[in-house]
Write an enzyme that holds these catalytic residues in place. Sequence first.
Site, PDB file in Angstrom:
ATOM      1  N   ASP A 143     -12.744   6.009   4.204  1.00  0.00           N
ATOM      2  CA  ASP A 143     -12.242   5.318   3.012  1.00  0.00           C
ATOM      3  C   ASP A 143     -12.863   3.927   2.904  1.00  0.00           C
ATOM      4  O   ASP A 143     -12.182   2.928   2.660  1.00  0.00           O
ATOM      5  CB  ASP A 143     -10.712   5.205   3.061  1.00  0.00           C
ATOM      6  CG  ASP A 143     -10.115   4.917   1.677  1.00  0.00           C
ATOM      7  OD1 ASP A 143     -10.807   5.165   0.667  1.00  0.00           O
ATOM      8  OD2 ASP A 143      -8.973   4.433   1.623  1.00  0.00           O
TER       9      ASP A 143
ATOM     10  N   LYS B  80       1.380  -5.086   9.524  1.00  0.00           N
ATOM     11  CA  LYS B  80       1.524  -3.954   8.614  1.00  0.00           C
ATOM     12  C   LYS B  80       2.725  -3.128   9.042  1.00  0.00           C
ATOM     13  O   LYS B  80       2.823  -2.712  10.201  1.00  0.00           O
ATOM     14  CB  LYS B  80       0.262  -3.096   8.619  1.00  0.00           C
ATOM     15  CG  LYS B  80       0.272  -1.988   7.575  1.00  0.00           C
ATOM     16  CD  LYS B  80      -1.087  -1.288   7.504  1.00  0.00           C
ATOM     17  CE  LYS B  80      -1.117  -0.268   6.379  1.00  0.00           C
ATOM     18  NZ  LYS B  80      -2.440   0.395   6.263  1.00  0.00           N
TER      19      LYS B  80
ATOM     20  N   VAL C 172       2.229  -5.300   3.949  1.00  0.00           N
ATOM     21  CA  VAL C 172       1.550  -6.190   4.887  1.00  0.00           C
ATOM     22  C   VAL C 172       2.124  -7.590   4.730  1.00  0.00           C
ATOM     23  O   VAL C 172       2.251  -8.096   3.611  1.00  0.00           O
ATOM     24  CB  VAL C 172       0.024  -6.205   4.655  1.00  0.00           C
ATOM     25  CG1 VAL C 172      -0.658  -7.121   5.663  1.00  0.00           C
ATOM     26  CG2 VAL C 172      -0.551  -4.806   4.751  1.00  0.00           C
TER      27      VAL C 172
ATOM     28  N   GLY D 263       0.826  -1.196   0.000  1.00  0.00           N
ATOM     29  CA  GLY D 263       0.000   0.000   0.000  1.00  0.00           C
ATOM     30  C   GLY D 263       0.855   1.238   0.000  1.00  0.00           C
ATOM     31  O   GLY D 263       2.085   1.164   0.083  1.00  0.00           O
ATOM     32  N   GLY D 264       0.192   2.376  -0.094  1.00  0.00           N
ATOM     33  CA  GLY D 264       0.946   3.615  -0.116  1.00  0.00           C
ATOM     34  C   GLY D 264       1.700   3.884   1.169  1.00  0.00           C
ATOM     35  O   GLY D 264       2.741   4.537   1.176  1.00  0.00           O
TER      36      GLY D 264
END
Length: 605
Positions: free
Chosen positions: A552, A439, A425, A420-421
């Site tokens: 989100d 994460k 993970v 992810g940005g």
Amino acid sequence: FEGITCNAEESVKEIELSNQNLTGALPLNLICQLQSLDKLSLRYNLLENFTGEELSNCVKLQYLDLGNNVFEGPFPDQILELKKLNFLDLGYCGIKGRIPRAIGNLTVLTDLQLQNNGLSGKIPVEIGKLHKLRRLQLYDNRLQGKLPVGLRNLTKLEYLDVSRNQLEGDISLLRYLTNMVSLQLTENLFTGIVPAGIWGLPKMVTIDITSNQFEGPITSDIKNAKEIRRLSTTWNKLSGELPEEISEATSLEIIELSSNQFSGKIPGGIGELKRLSSLELQYNRLSGSIPESLSSCRSITVINMAHNHLAGKIPRSSPLLDILDLSQNELSGNIPKSLSSHSWSVLYLSNNRLSGPTPLSLVTAASERNFEGNPGLCRKKDHGPCLKEKSWEVKSFHRLTFSENEILDSLQQQNLIGRGGSGNVYKATLSNGLDLAVKHIWLKDSHASRRSQNSKPIQSKFDSKAKEFDTEVRTLSSIRHVNVVKLYCSMTSQDSSLFVYEYLPNGSLWDRLHMCRETELDWDTRYHIAVGAAKGLEYLHQGCERSVIHRDIKSSNILLDEFLKPRIADFGLAKMVQANGGKDSTHVIVGTHGYIAPKYCYTTK
């Protein structure tokens, strides 16, 4: 004429017309009228329809080279009447059928080349009558059976190549061929023990027995093979320890012993082979350390010792080394700085027990897998301190049944399950069988960290950000709901944080809707997922002490457990509503396009 040589009586003695693009049938009726002809070389042409008729009239012929033409058909029997032949090359001609037994009539032959044809059946025992033979090339045919007993009579034989056939049995009779220079038996079905005398033949330059089923050891008499340059035994069942005496075979340049069952230590003096350029020992059962002597082997360019049980430290590298594969061993310690001075074609150190920093020049996006499987090794391109060397603050929100090191050990490339940005993970499988999701978020890069060490305003700003982040995590950690992913703990260092969540094996709702065709969701399951997600949101908005706005919500942030029950995840953009009930707005619109509520876009509230 070019290619034509005459004797003192001006009679044609030799015809050398190789590589002339000659086509059509071979005009033997004319050629064999040359009564003084003793050499005929027509290799590398496009001649065809060769039957050998009238060839028996070339009674003085000693040298016949018809290799690399397109004759096709059976072995031409007329050749067997040329009793003065000492050189015969019919390689790459498309000849089929059996090698005729009458080949034994050519008793003055010194060179017989029948390679790369369609020859089948057994090698005739009569070949043992060719007592003057020095070269026998039968590779790339379809020959079967055992080596003929008569082969032991060829005591002058120097070059034997029967590679890529279907020959079988043992090779014990070859121990009588003491003048051997090159022995090539590659890709057959040979079995048994390689005779001890073979390894130490004093004139031997090449031994290649790759891809057979040979057993037994390489014996200590290899020290007598002072001329051997290449030793290849790959893909066999050879076993035992490699003899220390191998370092006395001082001409060795290539050692290829991979995919056998060799055990014990690598001979300590193997690096004393000053001409050694390639050492391939992968896929064996070797143990002990890598010999330090290899550091002084200045000609070596290839070392492959992967898939063994080697331990200890990696020694300093030699200057010309270009390919190094030490993966799948038990090596420990730091990566030597000397490896940084190479422009590697191949460098694999994965799945060992290495620790400490990876030299900066070795770290690229493409090379990350080359170092995976070393829990204590730092592979970050920014080269901050290695994870295990950091000081971690652990905050638990549930009863923990795992250690800090178990979490850090899981941060390996092979455990990566998402990117992810904000970070990666990883899946962590604990010693008690529990699976977790970890994460890893970098709060700032190590360069900024180094710059900020002497800058109080910057450090203060970072401390403020960390405190705010910590407050948010504490709030999220208090959430207890069946439809919200469980956060077990957080682990925070100076420049990064780890979040340890429950592991949900069925991935995200997005994966199930768009990627997993084998397990498509029926409408009943989709309904229950939607209801479960809605219940989770209701709890966040109304059930928490301070309402949490996720900001989100989308299918990729809805995770599914083993029963396809939903969990809301990824609270990276979440925001707590002010406790005093005041209005909460922002001038920055966050979220994912296509999922943001229209009212939020218009009002920022």
